[in-house]
Enzyme design. Structure first.
Site, mmCIF file in Angstrom:
data_model
loop_
_atom_site.group_PDB
_atom_site.id
_atom_site.type_symbol
_atom_site.label_atom_id
_atom_site.label_comp_id
_atom_site.label_asym_id
_atom_site.label_seq_id
_atom_site.Cartn_x
_atom_site.Cartn_y
_atom_site.Cartn_z
ATOM 1 N N GLY A 9 0.771 -1.227 0.000
ATOM 2 C CA GLY A 9 0.000 0.000 0.000
ATOM 3 C C GLY A 9 0.802 1.277 0.000
ATOM 4 O O GLY A 9 0.238 2.364 0.114
ATOM 5 N N GLU B 129 -10.425 -0.831 30.824
ATOM 6 C CA GLU B 129 -9.938 0.230 29.941
ATOM 7 C C GLU B 129 -9.445 1.429 30.743
ATOM 8 O O GLU B 129 -8.469 2.079 30.355
ATOM 9 C CB GLU B 129 -11.041 0.652 28.965
ATOM 10 C CG GLU B 129 -11.531 -0.449 28.039
ATOM 11 C CD GLU B 129 -10.414 -1.089 27.234
ATOM 12 O OE1 GLU B 129 -9.398 -0.416 26.943
ATOM 13 O OE2 GLU B 129 -10.539 -2.285 26.904
#
Length: 626
Positions: free
Chosen positions: A210, A430
């Site tokens: 890419g 988290e």
């Protein structure tokens, strides 16, 4: 069967057309004339009933004075004239004088059409059928003979639609500077030959997927305004031995005829892998194709004007004969774009996008370290799709930022139903990542925390550096290990050892991998000293990396395991100490997460009560803690 039906329909239409022409010629008038004999005609003439006679070849067209009467037609002998008929049948002179006689020449095409076509039509049909049958057989022969032809995709200089130039390629400045020499040679060979210089025969473009290797090759052809022949390495290989080599010969033959030209072989590792790896024998199709490429590249005449370009993201598996001087003797490495290059790439891909005036491409470039050009194009495309789904008139920054997370992790899974307990565990997990990453001085800034499931992640903590950085220190590795274990430690502290979930599994795997590399690859162990352990071995068999060559003893392996454990235990202790020191702040963050589900960087700073201060250097790329 398809060709047979095609031919049958064509012959049927031809017959239908011929029948129509004959019908038109023979039909002529709308009223079909009455055919009579010469005797009856003579009687009508003597009776004064005939108005006009038209003589045309061997036919007499009779028009009677009675307007209601049908026209009549009389057949006569070709050698006998109309006057002779009247005289032989004793028609009086007075009767003949009252007649209007007109003589017309019969057209030749009509004569031949009417008289000869019925006899030669079968012959014509036979010839047409033989022709189509022979053409079908010839087409099959051509396909068989063309099996070894290359049929490359060709971009001609006058084809402005597919033409690319260096202005269409953002970033990759060093790579473009290397390729400018190739463009100059294709434009003006004389100034190189006068100096005694020889342009490289082959240019190998290497880099991550890419990064724009194919685009750069097209840009070279567009800048030089020369034909561009493009084929993939896999297109050479067929199940029949020798086809690949034949296609290589045909490709280079076409390029030489169109010289100066560029031959571009994409994914050359499909046929250019290292020989003699125990895969196939001397008659291996892939190996014969590679041999032919080697011969064609080495057999070029000096300054012929044909330059071979190839692209691969696995240069380590290529055969050494391809990389020697005289073949691919120049290698151009295309790196992942830095922040400035990413901004330029975003400007190119945003040309046909309706971006809102408040969207900062610089901000997007800062949020996308490690993204390739293809990733950035996909990012803006996802943002455009999201904008259409939300029925908005322009692409706003929220859509772009959400698309970044979609590219990294996948779409949001808001429909996923979880219990309140699991939601609470995810919030503590988290928040543990975020607090440890926020407080420790050598980590990257925490940008976002969310307990919304994306892809395979139940929640995520997003961190990324302020700018592109290319080195990672021991202190940064240790802080990254502590942050990786922050969720695991938070679950243990707030729910107890018995309630630690399977959520930290990917964090533990990532942390173990980092610790293993610190010991075995980067020499960050005082006990083992400055050396590496194990060598990654690339094997062609089965097409991938199959294992690691062990170059150390079992006793050393025990020390490596002990060092990895030490790093993990130290990281756990650091994370535990950090969370205990900021327990109230973590509880506050959990409460807000349970209410809002997602926290941006400004909201995180407001909860923590102070801005983030991070070290100058760090690791490149986006790091996501699940």
């Amino acid at each position: 069967m398809r060709n047979f039906l095609k031919n049958f329909i064509f012959i049927f239409l031809c017959l239908f057309l011929i029948a129509g022409v004959i019908s038109m010629v023979r039909g002529g008038a709308t009223t079909k004339p009455e055919v009579i004999g010469v005797g009856k005609l003579v009687e009508e003439i003597n009776a004064g009933a005939v108005k006009q006679i038209v003589v045309q070849g061997d036919m007499l067209q009779v028009t009677l004075k009675d307007d209601k009467a049908k026209p009549q037609q009389v057949k006569k002998e070709m050698q006998e004239s109309f006057g002779d008929i009247m005289k032989n049948y004793g028609v009086s002179d007075d009767a003949r004088k009252q007649l209007q006689v007109e003589v017309k020449d019969e057209s030749s095409w009509k004569y031949w059409l009417i008289n000869l076509l019925p006899s030669i039509l079968p012959l014509i049909l036979f010839v047409v059928i033989i022709y189509f049958m022979s053409r079908g057989v010839q087409g099959m022969n051509n396909k068989a003979m063309g099996f070894g032809q290359s049929n490359p995709r060709q971009v001609k200089p006058e084809d402005n639609k597919d033409k690319k130039t260096f202005t269409d390629v953002a970033g990759a400045k060093e790579a473009k500077e290397e390729l400018v020499e190739v463009v100059d040679f294709l434009k003006d060979q004389k100034k190189f030959t006068d100096m005694g210089a020889k342009i490289p025969k082959g240019v190998l473009l290497t880099g991550s997927p890419g990064t724009g290797k194919t685009l750069l090759a097209k840009a070279v052809a567009g800048e030089a305004n020369v034909p561009f022949f493009h084929m993939s390495g896999s297109e050479f290989v067929e199940m029949f031995v020798g086809v690949g080599a034949s296609r290589v010969r045909d490709l280079f033959s076409k390029a030489k005829k169109a010289a100066p030209a560029i031959v571009f072989i994409d994914e050359i590792d499909a046929v250019g892998r290292r020989r003699g790896a125990g895969m196939g024998g001397g008659h291996d199709e892939r190996e014969q194709t590679l041999n032919q490429i080697l011969v064609e590249m080495d057999g070029f005449e000096t300054n012929l004007g044909v330059i071979v370009m190839a692209a691969t993201n696995r240069p380590d598996v290529l055969d050494p004969a391809l990389l020697r001087p005289g073949r691919f003797d120049r290698r151009v490495v295309i790196d992942l774009p830095d922040i400035k290059d990413r901004e330029e790439i975003l400007h190119i891909h945003a040309r046909n996008k309706k971006l809102a005036t408040g969207v900062s491409l610089r901000n997007i470039a800062e949020r996308t370290p490690g993204f390739s050009g293809a990733d950035l194009a996909n990012l803006l495309n996802e943002a455009a799709i999201l904008t259409v789904r939300r029925t908005l008139p322009e692409i706003g920054e929220p859509e772009v930022l959400e698309s970044i997370e979609k590219v990294l992790l996948g779409p949001e899974r808001k429909s996923r139903i979880i219990s309140e307990h699991e939601k609470k565990v995810t919030a503590y997990h988290e928040a543990g990542h975020a607090v440890v990453g926020y407080v420790l001085p050598h980590g990257d800034p925490v940008r976002k925390v969310s307990i919304i499931s994306r892809g395979q992640a139940g929640g995520y903590t997003l961190k990324m550096p302020d700018y592109d950085r290319h080195y990672h220190t021991l202190a940064q590795f240790k802080d990254e290990l502590a942050m990786s274990l922050g969720g695991y430690v938070a679950e243990k502290l707030f729910f107890g050892d018995a309630y630690v979930s399977t959520g930290p599994s990917s964090d533990l795997k990532n942390a173990t991998h980092i610790a293993h590399n610190m010991i075995t690859r980067y020499g960050m162990s005082d006990t083992l000293g400055p050396r590496t352990f194990g060598e990654q071995e690339d094997l062609v068999f089965m097409g991938g990396r199959t294992g690691e060559e062990r170059d150390f003893s079992d006793k050393t392996a025990e020390v490596i395991d002990a060092e990895i454990k030490r790093l993990m235990v130290e990281a756990e202790a650091t994370a535990k100490k950090t969370i205990e020191a900021n327990r109230a702040t973590l509880e506050k963050m959990v409460a807000v997460l349970l209410q809002k589900e997602t926290l941006e960087q400004s909201e995180i700073e407001a909860i923590m009560g102070r801005p983030q201060k991070k070290a100058v250097s760090g690791a490149p790329g986006v790091v996501v803690q699940e």
